[in-house]
Design a protein around this motif. Structure first.
Motif, PDB file in Angstrom:
ATOM      1  N   ARG A   1       2.897  -9.702   4.128  1.00  0.00           N
ATOM      2  CA  ARG A   1       2.716  -9.220   2.756  1.00  0.00           C
ATOM      3  C   ARG A   1       3.149  -7.760   2.574  1.00  0.00           C
ATOM      4  N   PHE A   2       2.685  -6.879   3.464  1.00  0.00           N
ATOM      5  CA  PHE A   2       2.993  -5.450   3.299  1.00  0.00           C
ATOM      6  C   PHE A   2       4.480  -5.184   3.513  1.00  0.00           C
ATOM      7  N   GLU A   3       5.056  -5.875   4.490  1.00  0.00           N
ATOM      8  CA  GLU A   3       6.495  -5.697   4.746  1.00  0.00           C
ATOM      9  C   GLU A   3       7.305  -6.114   3.517  1.00  0.00           C
ATOM     10  N   PHE A   4       6.977  -7.271   2.927  1.00  0.00           N
ATOM     11  CA  PHE A   4       7.735  -7.740   1.757  1.00  0.00           C
ATOM     12  C   PHE A   4       7.483  -6.827   0.551  1.00  0.00           C
ATOM     13  N   ASP A   5       6.225  -6.393   0.389  1.00  0.00           N
ATOM     14  CA  ASP A   5       5.927  -5.439  -0.698  1.00  0.00           C
ATOM     15  C   ASP A   5       6.808  -4.189  -0.556  1.00  0.00           C
ATOM     16  N   ALA A   6       6.832  -3.659   0.665  1.00  0.00           N
ATOM     17  CA  ALA A   6       7.585  -2.414   0.912  1.00  0.00           C
ATOM     18  C   ALA A   6       9.075  -2.642   0.658  1.00  0.00           C
ATOM     19  N   LEU A   7       9.571  -3.804   1.068  1.00  0.00           N
ATOM     20  CA  LEU A   7      10.991  -4.097   0.858  1.00  0.00           C
ATOM     21  C   LEU A   7      11.323  -4.125  -0.643  1.00  0.00           C
ATOM     22  N   LEU A   8      10.417  -4.660  -1.454  1.00  0.00           N
ATOM     23  CA  LEU A   8      10.683  -4.697  -2.905  1.00  0.00           C
ATOM     24  C   LEU A   8      10.633  -3.292  -3.510  1.00  0.00           C
ATOM     25  N   VAL A   9       9.744  -2.442  -3.002  1.00  0.00           N
ATOM     26  CA  VAL A   9       9.710  -1.051  -3.471  1.00  0.00           C
ATOM     27  C   VAL A   9      11.072  -0.408  -3.204  1.00  0.00           C
TER      28      VAL A   9
ATOM     29  N   ALA B   1      -4.933 -13.409  -4.609  1.00  0.00           N
ATOM     30  CA  ALA B   1      -5.506 -12.122  -5.041  1.00  0.00           C
ATOM     31  C   ALA B   1      -4.524 -10.992  -4.732  1.00  0.00           C
ATOM     32  N   LEU B   2      -4.570  -9.953  -5.557  1.00  0.00           N
ATOM     33  CA  LEU B   2      -3.680  -8.809  -5.337  1.00  0.00           C
ATOM     34  C   LEU B   2      -4.316  -7.828  -4.356  1.00  0.00           C
ATOM     35  N   ILE B   3      -3.475  -7.063  -3.691  1.00  0.00           N
ATOM     36  CA  ILE B   3      -3.978  -6.070  -2.732  1.00  0.00           C
ATOM     37  C   ILE B   3      -4.495  -4.847  -3.494  1.00  0.00           C
ATOM     38  N   ASP B   4      -5.650  -4.345  -3.066  1.00  0.00           N
ATOM     39  CA  ASP B   4      -6.205  -3.120  -3.648  1.00  0.00           C
ATOM     40  C   ASP B   4      -5.694  -1.928  -2.832  1.00  0.00           C
ATOM     41  N   PHE B   5      -4.723  -1.230  -3.402  1.00  0.00           N
ATOM     42  CA  PHE B   5      -4.128  -0.124  -2.648  1.00  0.00           C
ATOM     43  C   PHE B   5      -4.988   1.141  -2.674  1.00  0.00           C
ATOM     44  N   LYS B   6      -6.103   1.098  -3.426  1.00  0.00           N
ATOM     45  CA  LYS B   6      -7.022   2.250  -3.387  1.00  0.00           C
ATOM     46  C   LYS B   6      -7.805   2.237  -2.083  1.00  0.00           C
ATOM     47  N   ASP B   7      -7.919   1.073  -1.496  1.00  0.00           N
ATOM     48  CA  ASP B   7      -8.572   0.947  -0.196  1.00  0.00           C
ATOM     49  C   ASP B   7      -7.702   1.685   0.846  1.00  0.00           C
ATOM     50  N   PRO B   8      -8.265   2.714   1.493  1.00  0.00           N
ATOM     51  CA  PRO B   8      -7.457   3.545   2.412  1.00  0.00           C
ATOM     52  C   PRO B   8      -6.773   2.728   3.514  1.00  0.00           C
ATOM     53  N   ALA B   9      -7.413   1.646   3.958  1.00  0.00           N
ATOM     54  CA  ALA B   9      -6.800   0.840   5.026  1.00  0.00           C
ATOM     55  C   ALA B   9      -5.520   0.180   4.502  1.00  0.00           C
TER      56      ALA B   9
ATOM     57  N   ASP C   1       3.613  -5.932  -5.153  1.00  0.00           N
ATOM     58  CA  ASP C   1       2.618  -6.870  -4.615  1.00  0.00           C
ATOM     59  C   ASP C   1       2.428  -8.057  -5.560  1.00  0.00           C
ATOM     60  N   GLY C   2       2.506  -7.803  -6.869  1.00  0.00           N
ATOM     61  CA  GLY C   2       2.410  -8.896  -7.842  1.00  0.00           C
ATOM     62  C   GLY C   2       3.552  -9.882  -7.645  1.00  0.00           C
ATOM     63  N   ASP C   3       4.736  -9.380  -7.339  1.00  0.00           N
ATOM     64  CA  ASP C   3       5.928 -10.205  -7.121  1.00  0.00           C
ATOM     65  C   ASP C   3       5.734 -11.088  -5.872  1.00  0.00           C
ATOM     66  N   VAL C   4       5.267 -10.480  -4.780  1.00  0.00           N
ATOM     67  CA  VAL C   4       5.080 -11.259  -3.537  1.00  0.00           C
ATOM     68  C   VAL C   4       3.943 -12.275  -3.717  1.00  0.00           C
ATOM     69  N   ALA C   5       2.868 -11.854  -4.379  1.00  0.00           N
ATOM     70  CA  ALA C   5       1.744 -12.779  -4.609  1.00  0.00           C
ATOM     71  C   ALA C   5       2.193 -13.969  -5.456  1.00  0.00           C
ATOM     72  N   GLU C   6       3.043 -13.706  -6.446  1.00  0.00           N
ATOM     73  CA  GLU C   6       3.530 -14.806  -7.290  1.00  0.00           C
ATOM     74  C   GLU C   6       4.402 -15.765  -6.480  1.00  0.00           C
ATOM     75  N   GLY C   7       5.172 -15.222  -5.561  1.00  0.00           N
ATOM     76  CA  GLY C   7       5.978 -16.075  -4.682  1.00  0.00           C
ATOM     77  C   GLY C   7       5.090 -16.992  -3.846  1.00  0.00           C
ATOM     78  N   ILE C   8       4.011 -16.447  -3.313  1.00  0.00           N
ATOM     79  CA  ILE C   8       3.054 -17.271  -2.541  1.00  0.00           C
ATOM     80  C   ILE C   8       2.477 -18.356  -3.453  1.00  0.00           C
ATOM     81  N   ASP C   9       2.154 -17.966  -4.685  1.00  0.00           N
ATOM     82  CA  ASP C   9       1.622 -18.940  -5.649  1.00  0.00           C
ATOM     83  C   ASP C   9       2.600 -20.092  -5.876  1.00  0.00           C
TER      84      ASP C   9
END
Ligand code: NAP
Ligand code: MG
Length: 522
Positions: A118-126, A15-23, A137-145
C-alpha cells in the motif's frame, strides 16, 4: 454445501490510511524515499510473461519536479503490439476455461498483495502523477475495492441462470467471456481505473493487452507484475507501453480484438469508437466498445442551501487533485439571492489552499500532470478572464513543477467556452442563475452528463433534481467527487460515455456474453 460466493465475506470498502498517525507518516516517508531511489530503473514490455525491450524508450517524470525521473519505459513497436494481441489470443483459449472461482481467487490474491504494498503504491502515485498523500491512498484503496468487488461479481454471475420454465424443456442461460480485449486507461486514477478495467475483463475470462497512459506507465507495470505474483498465467495480461497515437489505432483495429475498454478524453474515445466500428479483413464480430469519457460537472447551490457546506463541497470537488478528475466540479451554478455571499465565502475558502510539492504532506494542491496540460489550462484561463471576473488565482504558481493556482472565474455566462469545455485543471466557473428552474436548465446545458450535485434543504428541490438533472452520478448535499465502489456505481450520460457503471452490478456484463441452452427432456 455452501457455494464459493456464500463462503466469501460481504464486500466492504477499504479503509483509508490515517497519515496523522506518526507510524503511518514514517512508513510513507520511507516509501517515498524508496520509490525515489528506484527512479533510474528501466521497465520492459510484458508479452506472454516475457520481459521485452521496445523499439525505443521514454522517461516518466515527477510532475512536481520534472527533472526527476520515475522510470524509463519501453516504446512498443507495431510488431510488438501485434505480438501482444497474439499472446492474449493464445492465453484466452486456456484462461477462458479456468473455473470462475479460480479467476476470482486471482483477484482476491491481488487485493491482498496490493494491501501489503500500500505505502509503496501510494508513494509511486505521489511521484508519478502528483497526487497528495490522501488522494494517492484513495486511488490505491479504490483499486483494492475493484479487485474485491469484481471477484465477488464473477462468483455471482457464474453458472446457469434460471429462465422461465417451459414444460418438456430444460433451459438455462450462462455467461461466457468475449475474447481478446484492449484496455486503455487514463493517468488520473492511475492505479484504480487501470486495475479496475483490467481486472474486470480478466476475471470474466478474457485475456487482454493493457496499454496504460504514457503519463503513468510505471504503476501499470507494477500491477501486472503483482498479478503474476498472484498466479496469473502468462499472456492473460500483456503490457504494451508507448504513445497511444502511435500504437493505439493498430490495437483498436486489430481483427482478433473483440472489445476495447477505454477511459479518457472525449476526443480519443470518439476516435476509438469510430475506428472500432469498421470491420477489418478477417474480423468476424462487431467489436464492443466501452468508453468512459470527459465531464463538465456542475454543483447547483440553491438559495436555501447551507452555504458553508456548499462552499466546502464546491472547493473540494473543484480543486481536489488539482481538478483533474472526470467528476471534478468545474461549474458552480448559484441562485441569485445568495450569489454574492457564495462568491465571497468561496474566495476566502480558496485562499486557504496551498499549492506545492505533494510529497510534503502539508500541501493540499500539487502540480498538474504535464507541460501540455498546464499550457492548455492557461489558455482556458486567458479566455475565461474575458468571459467573466477573475476572483482567485489565474497564474502559474511558483516552483519547478507544473503548478497552477486554484482559479475561480465568476459571472460566467452559461454558454461561455469555460462553462462548456472540459479544462481538466483547477479552474472553476461560477454562474449566476435567476432561480432554481434556471439553475437546473443551466446544469443540463452541456454535451456531457457525468456527475452533479445539488445543495438545498428543500426536499421538493432535491426531488426535482432527481428527475431532471441528467447525469450518471448525482449527489445531494455533498461533493460531486469521491464515488465509492459498490455504493456509487460510476459512469456518465451523453458525451461522458457509455455509462458503464464501474464498481456496480452491471459492469462485468460488459465483458461477457450470454448463451442460452435449451434441451428437450422427457
Ligand atoms: P486521453 O488523453 O484521452 O488518454 C487516455 C488513454 O488513451 C491513454 O492511455 C492514451 O495513451 C490513450 N490514447 C491516446 N490516443 C490514442 C489512440 N489514438 N488510440 C488508442 N489510445 C489512445 O485522456 P487522459 O488525459 O489520460 O485522461 C483524462 C481524461 O479522462 C479526461 O477527459 C477525463 O474526464 C477522462 N476520464 C473519464 C473518466 C470516466 O469514468 N468517465 C474517468 C477518468 C478520466 P497516451 O497517454 O500514450 O496518449
Ligand atoms: Mg509523469
Amino acid at each position: 454445501m455452501a457455494t464459493v460466493l456464500e463462503r466469501v465475506s460481504e464486500f466492504k470498502n477499504e479503509a483509508l490510511i490515517d497519515f496523522k498517525d506518526p507510524a503511518n507518516k514514517a512508513k510513507m516517508e520511507a516509501a517515498l524515499a524508496a520509490v525515489r531511489a528506484g527512479g533510474s530503473a528501466t521497465y520492459d514490455l510484458i508479452i506472454n510473461g516475457r520481459r521485452v525491450r521496445g523499439a525505443g524508450t521514454f522517461k516518466t517524470s515527477n510532475p512536481a519536479k520534472p527533472s526527476e525521473s520515475v522510470g524509463t519505459v519501453q516504446k512498443a513497436s507495431p510488431a510488438q503490439a501485434r505480438e501482444a494481441v497474439a499472446a492474449a489470443e493464445q492465453a484466452f483459449y486456456s484462461w477462458s476455461k479456468v473455473p470462475a472461482a479460480q479467476r476470482a481467487a486471482l483477484l482476491f490474491k491481488a487485493a491482498e498483495l496490493t494491501r501489503a504494498r500500500r505505502f509503496e503504491f501510494d508513494a509511486l502515485l505521489v511521484l508519478e502523477v502528483g497526487k497528495s498523500w490522501g488522494e494517492a491512498d484513495g486511488d490505491v484503496a479504490e483499486g483494492i475495492d475493484f479487485l474485491e468487488y469484481y471477484a465477488r461479481e464473477m462468483l455471482r454471475l457464474d453458472g446457469p441462470h434460471p429462465v422461465t420454465p417451459v414444460p418438456g424443456e430444460k433451459n438455462a442461460m450462462i455467461y461466457i467471456p468475449l475474447g481478446v480485449g484492449v484496455i486503455i486507461p487514463p493517468w488520473n486514477f492511475a492505479f484504480a481505473i487501470m486495475a479496475g478495467m483490467t481486472s474486470a475483463a480478466i476475471v470474466a475470462g478474457n485475456a487482454v493487452v493493457l496499454k496504460p497512459s504514457s503519463d503513468s506507465p510505471v504503476i501499470a507495470y507494477k500491477f501486472v507484475e503483482l498479478l503474476e505474483q498472484a498466479g496469473m498465467p502468462p499472456g492473460v495480461v500483456n503490457l504494451v507501453t508507448g504513445s497511444g497515437s502511435e500504437i493505439g489505432d493498430l490495437l483498436v483495429q486489430h481483427p482478433r480484438v473483440r472489445f476495447i475498454s477505454f477511459t479518457g478524453s472525449k476526443e480519443v474515445g470518439l476516435h476509438i469508437n469510430q475506428l472500432a466500428a469498421t470491420p477489418q479483413a478477417g474480423q468476424i464480430w462487431i467489436k464492443r466498445v466501452v468508453a468512459e469519457m470527459g465531464g463538465k460537472d456542475s454543483i447547483v447551490v440553491a438559495a436555501d442551501a447551507d452555504l458553508d457546506a456548499a462552499v466546502d463541497g464546491v472547493a473540494a470537488s473543484a480543486f481536489g487533485f488539482q481538478g483533474q478528475k472526470c467528476s471534478a466540479c468545474s461549474r458552480a451554478i448559484v441562485e441569485a439571492p445568495i450569489y454574492d455571499e457564495f462568491v465571497n465565502r468561496l474566495k476566502k475558502r480558496v485562499a486557504t489552499i496551498n499549492t506545492g510539492d505533494p510529497a510534503d504532506p502539508s500541501v493540499t494542491m500539487g502540480p498538474v500532470i504535464n507541460e501540455g496540460s498546464l499550457k492548455k489550462i492557461e489558455s482556458y484561463v486567458a479566455e475565461g478572464k474575458k468571459e467573466g471576473t477573475l476572483i482567485a488565482g489565474g497564474e502559474r504558481a511558483s516552483g519547478e513543477g507544473y503548478y497552477m493556482q486554484p482559479t475561480v472565474i465568476a459571472d460566467v455566462k452559461p454558454d461561455a467556452k469555460i462553462a462548456q469545455e472540459e479544462i481538466f485543471g483547477p479552474v472553476l466557473a461560477v454562474i449566476k442563475a435567476k432561480d432554481y428552474d434556471d439553475a437546473l436548465r443551466i446544469a443540463n446545458n452541456t454535451e456531457y452528463g457525468l456527475t452533479g450535485s445539488v445543495y438545498s434543504q428543500d426536499r421538493s428541490k432535491l426531488e426535482r433534481a432527481r428527475d431532471e438533472f441528467h447525469v450518471g452520478n448525482l449527489y445531494f448535499n455533498r461533493k460531486c467527487t469521491g464515488a465509492m465502489v459498490g455504493a456509487h456505481p460510476f459512469g456518465g450520460f451523453n458525451m461522458s460515455g457509455t455509462d458503464s457503471k464501474a464498481g456496480g452490478p452491471d459492469y462485468l456484463l460488459l465483458f461477457l456474453q450470454a448463451k442460452s441452452v435449451s434441451e428437450k427432456v422427457g
